[in-house]
Design a protein around this motif. Structure first.
Motif, PDB file in Angstrom:
ATOM      1  N   GLY A  61       0.801  -1.212   0.000  1.00  0.00           N
ATOM      2  CA  GLY A  61       0.000   0.000   0.000  1.00  0.00           C
ATOM      3  C   GLY A  61       0.835   1.264   0.000  1.00  0.00           C
ATOM      4  N   GLU A  62       2.067   1.188   0.527  1.00  0.00           N
ATOM      5  CA  GLU A  62       2.928   2.365   0.550  1.00  0.00           C
ATOM      6  C   GLU A  62       3.414   2.772  -0.840  1.00  0.00           C
ATOM      7  OE1 GLU A  62       6.070   1.460   3.212  1.00  0.00           O
ATOM      8  OE2 GLU A  62       4.814   1.478   5.022  1.00  0.00           O
ATOM      9  N   PHE A  63       3.284   1.885  -1.826  1.00  0.00           N
ATOM     10  CA  PHE A  63       3.719   2.222  -3.180  1.00  0.00           C
ATOM     11  C   PHE A  63       2.723   3.129  -3.895  1.00  0.00           C
ATOM     12  CE2 PHE A  63       6.234  -1.619  -2.488  1.00  0.00           C
ATOM     13  CZ  PHE A  63       7.450  -1.255  -3.028  1.00  0.00           C
ATOM     14  N   PHE A  64       1.563   3.285  -3.358  1.00  0.00           N
ATOM     15  CA  PHE A  64       0.526   4.071  -4.028  1.00  0.00           C
ATOM     16  C   PHE A  64       0.280   5.369  -3.254  1.00  0.00           C
ATOM     17  CE2 PHE A  64      -0.130  -0.339  -5.165  1.00  0.00           C
ATOM     18  CZ  PHE A  64      -0.265  -0.253  -6.540  1.00  0.00           C
ATOM     19  N   PRO A  65       0.066   6.456  -3.985  1.00  0.00           N
ATOM     20  CA  PRO A  65       0.128   6.555  -5.455  1.00  0.00           C
ATOM     21  C   PRO A  65       1.558   6.723  -5.944  1.00  0.00           C
ATOM     22  CG  PRO A  65      -0.453   8.673  -4.540  1.00  0.00           C
ATOM     23  CD  PRO A  65      -0.336   7.732  -3.368  1.00  0.00           C
ATOM     24  N   PRO A  66       1.889   6.238  -7.141  1.00  0.00           N
ATOM     25  CA  PRO A  66       3.241   6.455  -7.680  1.00  0.00           C
ATOM     26  C   PRO A  66       3.465   7.923  -8.010  1.00  0.00           C
ATOM     27  CG  PRO A  66       1.815   5.421  -9.307  1.00  0.00           C
ATOM     28  CD  PRO A  66       1.037   5.441  -8.035  1.00  0.00           C
ATOM     29  N   ASP A  67       4.728   8.294  -8.004  1.00  0.00           N
ATOM     30  CA  ASP A  67       5.102   9.678  -8.317  1.00  0.00           C
ATOM     31  C   ASP A  67       5.103   9.863  -9.839  1.00  0.00           C
ATOM     32  OD1 ASP A  67       6.232  12.154  -8.668  1.00  0.00           O
ATOM     33  OD2 ASP A  67       7.761  11.886  -7.117  1.00  0.00           O
ATOM     34  N   LEU A  68       4.183  10.654 -10.340  1.00  0.00           N
ATOM     35  CA  LEU A  68       4.062  10.901 -11.782  1.00  0.00           C
ATOM     36  C   LEU A  68       4.375  12.350 -12.131  1.00  0.00           C
ATOM     37  CD1 LEU A  68       0.816   8.856 -12.546  1.00  0.00           C
ATOM     38  CD2 LEU A  68       3.202   8.125 -12.743  1.00  0.00           C
ATOM     39  N   GLY A  69       5.181  12.992 -11.288  1.00  0.00           N
ATOM     40  CA  GLY A  69       5.581  14.357 -11.586  1.00  0.00           C
ATOM     41  C   GLY A  69       6.394  14.433 -12.859  1.00  0.00           C
ATOM     42  N   PRO A  70       6.221  15.470 -13.675  1.00  0.00           N
ATOM     43  CA  PRO A  70       6.945  15.561 -14.953  1.00  0.00           C
ATOM     44  C   PRO A  70       8.459  15.495 -14.809  1.00  0.00           C
ATOM     45  CG  PRO A  70       5.179  17.188 -14.850  1.00  0.00           C
ATOM     46  CD  PRO A  70       5.285  16.588 -13.482  1.00  0.00           C
ATOM     47  N   ALA A  71       8.999  16.183 -13.820  1.00  0.00           N
ATOM     48  CA  ALA A  71      10.455  16.191 -13.655  1.00  0.00           C
ATOM     49  C   ALA A  71      10.977  14.792 -13.340  1.00  0.00           C
ATOM     50  CB  ALA A  71      10.842  17.171 -12.545  1.00  0.00           C
ATOM     51  N   PHE A  72      10.253  14.072 -12.477  1.00  0.00           N
ATOM     52  CA  PHE A  72      10.715  12.734 -12.126  1.00  0.00           C
ATOM     53  C   PHE A  72      10.515  11.767 -13.290  1.00  0.00           C
ATOM     54  CE2 PHE A  72      10.155   8.558  -9.993  1.00  0.00           C
ATOM     55  CZ  PHE A  72      11.434   8.451  -9.469  1.00  0.00           C
ATOM     56  N   LEU A  73       9.445  11.918 -14.044  1.00  0.00           N
ATOM     57  CA  LEU A  73       9.235  11.048 -15.201  1.00  0.00           C
ATOM     58  C   LEU A  73      10.337  11.227 -16.239  1.00  0.00           C
ATOM     59  CD1 LEU A  73       5.364  11.218 -15.775  1.00  0.00           C
ATOM     60  CD2 LEU A  73       6.707   9.338 -14.800  1.00  0.00           C
ATOM     61  N   GLY A 239      16.238   2.985  -0.938  1.00  0.00           N
ATOM     62  CA  GLY A 239      17.040   3.162   0.269  1.00  0.00           C
ATOM     63  C   GLY A 239      16.583   4.326   1.118  1.00  0.00           C
ATOM     64  N   LEU A 240      15.995   5.338   0.482  1.00  0.00           N
ATOM     65  CA  LEU A 240      15.472   6.489   1.215  1.00  0.00           C
ATOM     66  C   LEU A 240      13.984   6.347   1.536  1.00  0.00           C
ATOM     67  CD1 LEU A 240      17.229   9.402  -0.725  1.00  0.00           C
ATOM     68  CD2 LEU A 240      17.878   8.422   1.487  1.00  0.00           C
ATOM     69  N   PHE A 241      13.409   5.189   1.243  1.00  0.00           N
ATOM     70  CA  PHE A 241      11.987   4.908   1.509  1.00  0.00           C
ATOM     71  C   PHE A 241      11.069   5.900   0.786  1.00  0.00           C
ATOM     72  CE2 PHE A 241      14.283   3.106   5.122  1.00  0.00           C
ATOM     73  CZ  PHE A 241      13.806   1.803   5.108  1.00  0.00           C
ATOM     74  N   HIS A 242      11.479   6.298  -0.436  1.00  0.00           N
ATOM     75  CA  HIS A 242      10.605   7.092  -1.302  1.00  0.00           C
ATOM     76  C   HIS A 242       9.742   6.097  -2.094  1.00  0.00           C
ATOM     77  CE1 HIS A 242      13.856  10.499  -1.324  1.00  0.00           C
ATOM     78  NE2 HIS A 242      13.190  10.428  -0.186  1.00  0.00           N
ATOM     79  N   MET A 243       8.709   5.583  -1.479  1.00  0.00           N
ATOM     80  CA  MET A 243       7.985   4.464  -2.056  1.00  0.00           C
ATOM     81  C   MET A 243       7.204   4.867  -3.303  1.00  0.00           C
ATOM     82  SD  MET A 243       9.292   2.558   0.053  1.00  0.00           S
ATOM     83  CE  MET A 243       8.687   1.002  -0.572  1.00  0.00           C
ATOM     84  N   GLY A 244       6.710   6.090  -3.369  1.00  0.00           N
ATOM     85  CA  GLY A 244       6.019   6.536  -4.572  1.00  0.00           C
ATOM     86  C   GLY A 244       6.946   6.565  -5.775  1.00  0.00           C
ATOM     87  N   LYS A 245       8.151   7.101  -5.583  1.00  0.00           N
ATOM     88  CA  LYS A 245       9.142   7.124  -6.660  1.00  0.00           C
ATOM     89  C   LYS A 245       9.595   5.704  -7.001  1.00  0.00           C
ATOM     90  CE  LYS A 245      11.093  11.776  -6.071  1.00  0.00           C
ATOM     91  NZ  LYS A 245       9.943  12.334  -5.365  1.00  0.00           N
ATOM     92  N   THR A 246       9.735   4.857  -5.987  1.00  0.00           N
ATOM     93  CA  THR A 246      10.111   3.468  -6.235  1.00  0.00           C
ATOM     94  C   THR A 246       9.071   2.770  -7.090  1.00  0.00           C
ATOM     95  OG1 THR A 246      11.275   3.379  -4.115  1.00  0.00           O
ATOM     96  CG2 THR A 246      10.654   1.284  -5.118  1.00  0.00           C
ATOM     97  N   ALA A 247       7.798   3.028  -6.826  1.00  0.00           N
ATOM     98  CA  ALA A 247       6.736   2.422  -7.623  1.00  0.00           C
ATOM     99  C   ALA A 247       6.817   2.865  -9.074  1.00  0.00           C
ATOM    100  CB  ALA A 247       5.374   2.783  -7.040  1.00  0.00           C
ATOM    101  N   THR A 248       7.144   4.122  -9.310  1.00  0.00           N
ATOM    102  CA  THR A 248       7.269   4.611 -10.685  1.00  0.00           C
ATOM    103  C   THR A 248       8.421   3.926 -11.407  1.00  0.00           C
ATOM    104  OG1 THR A 248       6.400   6.751  -9.990  1.00  0.00           O
ATOM    105  CG2 THR A 248       7.546   6.671 -12.089  1.00  0.00           C
ATOM    106  N   LEU A 250       9.684   0.960 -10.704  1.00  0.00           N
ATOM    107  CA  LEU A 250       9.306  -0.430 -10.939  1.00  0.00           C
ATOM    108  C   LEU A 250       8.357  -0.554 -12.133  1.00  0.00           C
ATOM    109  CD1 LEU A 250       8.736  -1.710  -7.285  1.00  0.00           C
ATOM    110  CD2 LEU A 250      10.595  -2.336  -8.834  1.00  0.00           C
ATOM    111  N   GLY A 251       7.425   0.378 -12.235  1.00  0.00           N
ATOM    112  CA  GLY A 251       6.529   0.367 -13.390  1.00  0.00           C
ATOM    113  C   GLY A 251       7.272   0.556 -14.699  1.00  0.00           C
TER     114      GLY A 251
END
Length: 273
Positions: A61-73, A239-248, A250-251
């Motif tokens: 559940g911590e993976f949601f929502p994924p980070d879909l920010g333009p800069a990170f994408l 490693g920094l527990f940025h789970m939203g970014k991690t989900a992105t 992984l996707g």
């Protein structure tokens, strides 16, 4: 009139020496598998417990929502391109080096003395026995952090794999076309390029495409040691527990592997037509 007695069923043939060896090998393999399970501390009760399911649910559940920010994408897109380039370039280098070593590691015709066959096969065994992650760790010392070390690591390990597969394909090629050219006095090099290689080329291409699929997955793992690509992004944010970014990330990995699998499958179908 009485009917003649029905012929007695023929007894099955007695097992030959080869069959006995095969049965003994399978029995030994089965005992080894059973012994492996018994020697491992497999905690099935804990794994299948309700508390374990709840913990996994909270973690997912911590993976949601994924980070879909333009800069990170944009960063993820660059990492995906880097991973794709690492896998493709490493596979091409491995295919070329593997073909060179395969010609030395194979017997090109029954009368070929193949003096380099055994040393070449030892070298191929050495290259593929060392995992990509270990190769990358060693190469980081000389090549530094980034995709260059990862590309070389993929190339070295895959050279060992493809070289052995290529050598087996070359040795199992039908010898008749090559024999016909040799009887006309054609040299060994021209026989290989005009008779042997055209026969095995579709098989070599199929092996190369399959290893490219595997190298996509391996390239993502190499980020553990800082070899660039999506793997490096994954390890950093996990490693920094940025789970939203991690989900992105992984996707992006799943999408990249899917696209490469589809492209490789289509290419193999074209080669086998």
């Amino acid at each position: 009139m009485s009917r003649p007695p029905a012929p007695s069923p023929a007894l099955p043939p007695r097992p030959t020496g080869g069959r006995r060896q095969a049965v003994a090998f399978l029995l030994g393999l089965g005992l080894l598998v059973i012994g492996s399970f018994l020697s491992l501390d497999l905690q099935w009760a804990q794994f299948l417990s309700l508390e374990a399911a709840r913990s996994m649910g909270r973690f997912v559940g911590e993976f949601f929502p994924p980070d879909l920010g333009p800069a990170f994408l944009v960063r993820v897109g660059r990492g995906a391109v880097e991973t794709l380039a690492m896998s493709a370039f490493g596979t091409v280098l491995a295919a070329l080096a593997g073909l060179v070593l395969a010609t030395s590691a194979s017997r090109l015709h029954p009368g070929d003395r193949a003096l380099l066959r055994t040393p070449a096969r030892w070298l191929l065994n050495l290259l593929r026995s060392i995992p990509e992650l270990v190769w990358a760790t060693l190469l980081l010392i000389s090549a530094g952090l980034g995709p260059f070390a990862g590309t070389l690591a993929l190339a070295l390990h895959t050279t060992g794999v493809l070289g052995r597969l290529f050598a087996e394909a070359i040795e199992n090629a039908p010898p008749e076309p090559g024999d016909a050219l040799r009887t006309q006095g054609v040299g060994a090099g021209r026989v290989f390029f005009h008779a042997t290689l055209p026969q095995v080329l579709p098989q070599l291409m199929s092996y190369t495409l399959y290893r490219w699929e595997n190298n996509i997955r391996a390239a993502t793992v190499l980020g553990v040691v800082g070899a660039g690509g999506l793997g490096q992004l994954l390890m950093f944010h996990m490693g920094l527990f940025h789970m939203g970014k991690t989900a992105t990330v992984l996707g992006a990995m799943l999408l990249l592997v899917l696209l490469v699998d589809l492209a490789s499958h289509a290419a193999r179908r074209m080669l086998t037509r």
